[in-house]
Design an enzyme around this catalytic site. Structure first.
Site, PDB file in Angstrom:
ATOM      1  N   THR A 269       0.882  -1.296   0.275  1.00  0.00           N
ATOM      2  CA  THR A 269       0.342  -0.255   0.077  1.00  0.00           C
ATOM      3  C   THR A 269       1.143   1.733   0.114  1.00  0.00           C
ATOM      4  O   THR A 269       0.414   2.210  -0.458  1.00  0.00           O
ATOM      5  CB  THR A 269      -0.756  -0.015   1.010  1.00  0.00           C
ATOM      6  OG1 THR A 269      -0.115  -0.377   2.353  1.00  0.00           O
ATOM      7  CG2 THR A 269      -2.060  -0.791   1.080  1.00  0.00           C
ATOM      8  N   PHE A 396      -8.391   4.898   4.614  1.00  0.00           N
ATOM      9  CA  PHE A 396      -7.663   3.899   5.733  1.00  0.00           C
ATOM     10  C   PHE A 396      -9.056   3.402   6.593  1.00  0.00           C
ATOM     11  O   PHE A 396      -8.519   2.121   7.228  1.00  0.00           O
ATOM     12  CB  PHE A 396      -6.907   4.830   6.942  1.00  0.00           C
ATOM     13  CG  PHE A 396      -5.908   5.020   6.564  1.00  0.00           C
ATOM     14  CD1 PHE A 396      -4.925   4.211   5.873  1.00  0.00           C
ATOM     15  CD2 PHE A 396      -5.562   7.020   6.603  1.00  0.00           C
ATOM     16  CE1 PHE A 396      -3.244   4.676   5.459  1.00  0.00           C
ATOM     17  CE2 PHE A 396      -3.997   7.413   5.739  1.00  0.00           C
ATOM     18  CZ  PHE A 396      -3.572   6.531   5.148  1.00  0.00           C
ATOM     19  N   CYS A 403      -6.962   1.407   9.234  1.00  0.00           N
ATOM     20  CA  CYS A 403      -5.484   0.471   9.092  1.00  0.00           C
ATOM     21  C   CYS A 403      -5.331   1.050  10.420  1.00  0.00           C
ATOM     22  O   CYS A 403      -5.087   2.243  10.779  1.00  0.00           O
ATOM     23  CB  CYS A 403      -5.486   1.275   7.598  1.00  0.00           C
ATOM     24  SG  CYS A 403      -3.143   0.980   7.699  1.00  0.00           S
TER      25      CYS A 403
HETATM   26  C1  HEM Z   1      -6.539  -2.595   7.460  1.00  0.00           C
HETATM   27  C2  HEM Z   1      -4.952   0.696   3.558  1.00  0.00           C
HETATM   28  C3  HEM Z   1      -0.491   1.053   5.587  1.00  0.00           C
HETATM   29  C4  HEM Z   1      -1.181  -2.203   8.305  1.00  0.00           C
HETATM   30  C5  HEM Z   1      -6.274  -1.486   6.561  1.00  0.00           C
HETATM   31  C6  HEM Z   1      -7.383  -0.936   5.629  1.00  0.00           C
HETATM   32  C7  HEM Z   1      -7.133  -0.366   4.554  1.00  0.00           C
HETATM   33  C8  HEM Z   1      -6.062   0.297   4.398  1.00  0.00           C
HETATM   34  C9  HEM Z   1      -8.354   0.291   3.379  1.00  0.00           C
HETATM   35  C10 HEM Z   1      -9.469  -1.883   6.105  1.00  0.00           C
HETATM   36  C11 HEM Z   1      -9.424  -2.575   5.404  1.00  0.00           C
HETATM   37  C12 HEM Z   1     -11.070  -3.716   5.362  1.00  0.00           C
HETATM   38  O1  HEM Z   1     -11.400  -3.386   6.613  1.00  0.00           O
HETATM   39  O2  HEM Z   1     -10.952  -4.641   4.959  1.00  0.00           O
HETATM   40  C13 HEM Z   1      -4.159   1.067   3.813  1.00  0.00           C
HETATM   41  C14 HEM Z   1      -3.196   2.749   2.957  1.00  0.00           C
HETATM   42  C15 HEM Z   1      -1.994   2.632   3.676  1.00  0.00           C
HETATM   43  C16 HEM Z   1      -1.416   1.274   4.695  1.00  0.00           C
HETATM   44  C17 HEM Z   1      -3.590   2.926   1.633  1.00  0.00           C
HETATM   45  C18 HEM Z   1      -0.531   3.342   3.179  1.00  0.00           C
HETATM   46  C19 HEM Z   1      -0.738   4.060   2.553  1.00  0.00           C
HETATM   47  C20 HEM Z   1      -0.265   0.042   6.363  1.00  0.00           C
HETATM   48  C21 HEM Z   1       1.065  -0.557   7.381  1.00  0.00           C
HETATM   49  C22 HEM Z   1       0.313  -1.260   8.225  1.00  0.00           C
HETATM   50  C23 HEM Z   1      -0.709  -1.555   7.824  1.00  0.00           C
HETATM   51  C24 HEM Z   1       1.944   0.391   6.758  1.00  0.00           C
HETATM   52  C25 HEM Z   1       1.759  -1.660   8.790  1.00  0.00           C
HETATM   53  C26 HEM Z   1       2.794  -1.595   8.861  1.00  0.00           C
HETATM   54  C27 HEM Z   1      -3.478  -2.749   8.115  1.00  0.00           C
HETATM   55  C28 HEM Z   1      -3.304  -3.564   9.205  1.00  0.00           C
HETATM   56  C29 HEM Z   1      -4.829  -3.508   8.751  1.00  0.00           C
HETATM   57  C30 HEM Z   1      -5.575  -2.884   7.950  1.00  0.00           C
HETATM   58  C31 HEM Z   1      -3.141  -4.731  10.128  1.00  0.00           C
HETATM   59  C32 HEM Z   1      -6.113  -4.229   9.388  1.00  0.00           C
HETATM   60  C33 HEM Z   1      -6.377  -3.930  10.711  1.00  0.00           C
HETATM   61  C34 HEM Z   1      -7.595  -4.626  11.771  1.00  0.00           C
HETATM   62  O3  HEM Z   1      -8.361  -4.939  10.740  1.00  0.00           O
HETATM   63  O4  HEM Z   1      -7.583  -4.471  12.718  1.00  0.00           O
HETATM   64  N1  HEM Z   1      -4.973  -0.572   5.931  1.00  0.00           N
HETATM   65  N2  HEM Z   1      -3.119   0.898   5.025  1.00  0.00           N
HETATM   66  N3  HEM Z   1      -0.914  -0.784   6.706  1.00  0.00           N
HETATM   67  N4  HEM Z   1      -3.598  -2.199   7.965  1.00  0.00           N
HETATM   68 FE1  HEM Z   1      -3.281  -0.480   6.874  1.00  0.00          FE
END
Ligand code: HEM
Length: 459
Positions: A269, A396, A403
């Protein structure tokens, strides 16, 4: 009194399967939402998708009292390698609550201070590489940023060096991950019999999963052997912390799932965001000029520190606008516990997957005006930010399942872009380049190349 949800034409047996081709989903759904409007229905042999792309409807779907994340379709296939790690766990799974409580503080804004030097270490490797290769060298943008973001999450979270800048090929983890994500998408569209018959694909899928799990397993083993370093990182927290509610720690299996999750979610991402931001800067010279002026004013020729980051206000607006047009993860899925009604007139069954199509939402003209495709960071100026309607910008995700890495991503991308702008002039290799988006679970610009010229402004 109820209205039928519009639906594109279906084909016998497969319904709308052609409309969810994962390699062109964002493009297809943007086209369909122009034809069918802010809500449309896609039926698949085993699932019904309801795709939302207006602020009004998304605002309802973001009400966590009514809708919650559903792990289905491709995400369910991704579970083969991320299991009950945070991204692919169902809300109801015990390990979700445990993992969320144990890991939330590890990625909090405060924790980002401790990660700054690790981020800087890797960003400086990129800068050095670009300097050494020189002006004539052609840079594959997404590939270079993938090296940065994989190495950054590895170093900051697990004190593990992938050392991508010292190899010609990307780390085998990346190849396994890209193939496995692609296969997960394909598996979700095949019937279970088709999946069983595709023996070679299954074998490759298993090998890729094993490779990712082994990478995580080796990092754990090495940590156990060497013990904690000078400062506690995310891996130390996972190995030692106890959940305040259950009093339990995380199992080794769950830690491996969380690690693979962070390595995937943490780099795919973020490298997409960096790539699209670079693309838009080159396409919009006045924005590039303004960003450069800000960086020169805030940093001058100083070495960037964490205190500079919040002062780079315009750069932050550029990132927000980039995530509006190119949300790295273009959709997320929720579902209702009970049959319900959306927008006062659309019947939704509890079995339906309600998809928040972020890329569509971010083009809702009632929020963003008539020129939704125009790249304009002023949409996120401090004065305008407060006037945006709720849930109109969701790159996010939502609520509890939003996220966990968002502060990490923004800090890393701001740091990398600030360094690049401070030290290089950017030159588009092919000025007539037409943006082509490559889509797997996330999106990237395809075949986008630049060259850079050192400015002589290094600290
Ligand atoms: C969840 C976007 C960077 C780890 C999510 C979700 C989105 C997202 C849309 C929700 C997904 C859902 O509801 O199914 C992004 C974008 C990023 C980014 C656009 C960067 C521009 C990161 C980074 C990490 C990360 C750097 C780790 C260090 C996670 C995790 C979840 C998550 C573990 C699940 C959280 C949960 O359900 O408790 N992200 N993400 N993401 N993201 Fe990111």
């Amino acid at each position: 009194m109820y209205e039928k949800i519009p639906q594109p034409p279906t084909r016998p047996l497969v319904g709308n399967a052609a409309d969810i081709d994962p390699s062109a989903r964002m493009e297809n759904w943007l086209r369909l939402s122009k034809i069918y409007g802010p809500i449309f229905h896609l039926s698949l042999p085993q699932r019904n998708l309801i795709i939302l792309s207006s602020q009004e409807l998304v605002n309802e779907a973001c009400d966590e009292k009514r809708f919650n994340k559903r792990v289905g379709g491709a995400l369910n296939e991704v579970r083969s390698f991320t299991g009950d790690g945070l991204f692919t766990a169902q809300n109801s799974e015990k390990n979700y609550g445990k993992g969320h409580r144990i890991l939330a503080s590890a990625f909090s804004p405060v924790a980002m201070h401790g990660m700054f030097e690790g981020m800087m270490d890797i960003a400086e490797q990129l800068v050095l590489r670009w300097k050494r290769f020189g002006e004539d060298s052609i840079i594959n943008v997404s590939e270079n940023y993938t090296r940065v973001t994989l190495d950054t999450i590895g170093l900051c979270a697990f004190n593990y060096r992938f050392n991508s800048f010292y190899q010609n090929e990307l780390h085998p983890f990346v190849n396994s991950m890209v193939r496995a994500l692609h296969e997960a998408g394909s598996r979700a569209r095949r019937t279970s019999i088709q999946n069983k018959l595709m023996i070679a694909s299954q074998r490759q899928f298993n090998a890729d999963i094993q490779n990712m799990q082994e990478t995580a397993g080796k990092i754990i083993e090495e940590r156990r052997r060497k013990g904690q370093g000078e400062k506690k990182d995310v891996l130390d927290i996972m190995l030692t912390a106890k959940d305040p509610v259950t009093g339990e720690g995380l199992s080794d299996e769950n830690i491996r799932y969380q690690m693979v999750t962070f390595l995937i979610a943490g780099h795919e991402t973020t490298s997409g965001l960096l790539s699209f931001a670079t693309y838009e800067l080159l396409k919009n010279p006045s924005t590039l000029q303004k960003a450069r002026e800000e960086v020169d004013k805030v940093l001058g020729t100083d070495r960037i520190t964490i205190d500079h980051i919040p002062k780079l206000v315009y750069l932050n607006q550029i990132l927000k606008e980039t995530l509006r047009l190119y949300p790295s993860a273009p959709a997320f899925t929720v579902a209702s516990e009970e049959d319900t009604v959306l927008g006062g007139k659309y019947q939704i069954k509890k079995s339906d997957d309600v998809v928040v199509f972020i890329a569509g939402l971010h083009r809702d003209p009632t929020v963003w005006g008539p020129n939704v495709e125009e790249f304009d960071p002023d949409r996120f100026s401090p004065e305008k930010m407060g006037t945006l309607p709720p849930n109109s910008w969701k790159p996010f995700g939502n609520g509890m399942r939003a996220c966990i890495g968002r502060f990490f991503a923004i800090q890393e991308v701001t740091l990398v872009l600030a360094l690049i702008l401070q030290q290089f002039d950017l030159i588009e290799e092919n000025p007539s380049y037409q943006l082509k988006i490559r889509e797997a679970l996330t999106i990237k610009p395809e075949n986008f190349f630049i060259r850079v010229k050192t400015r002589g402004t290094a600290p």
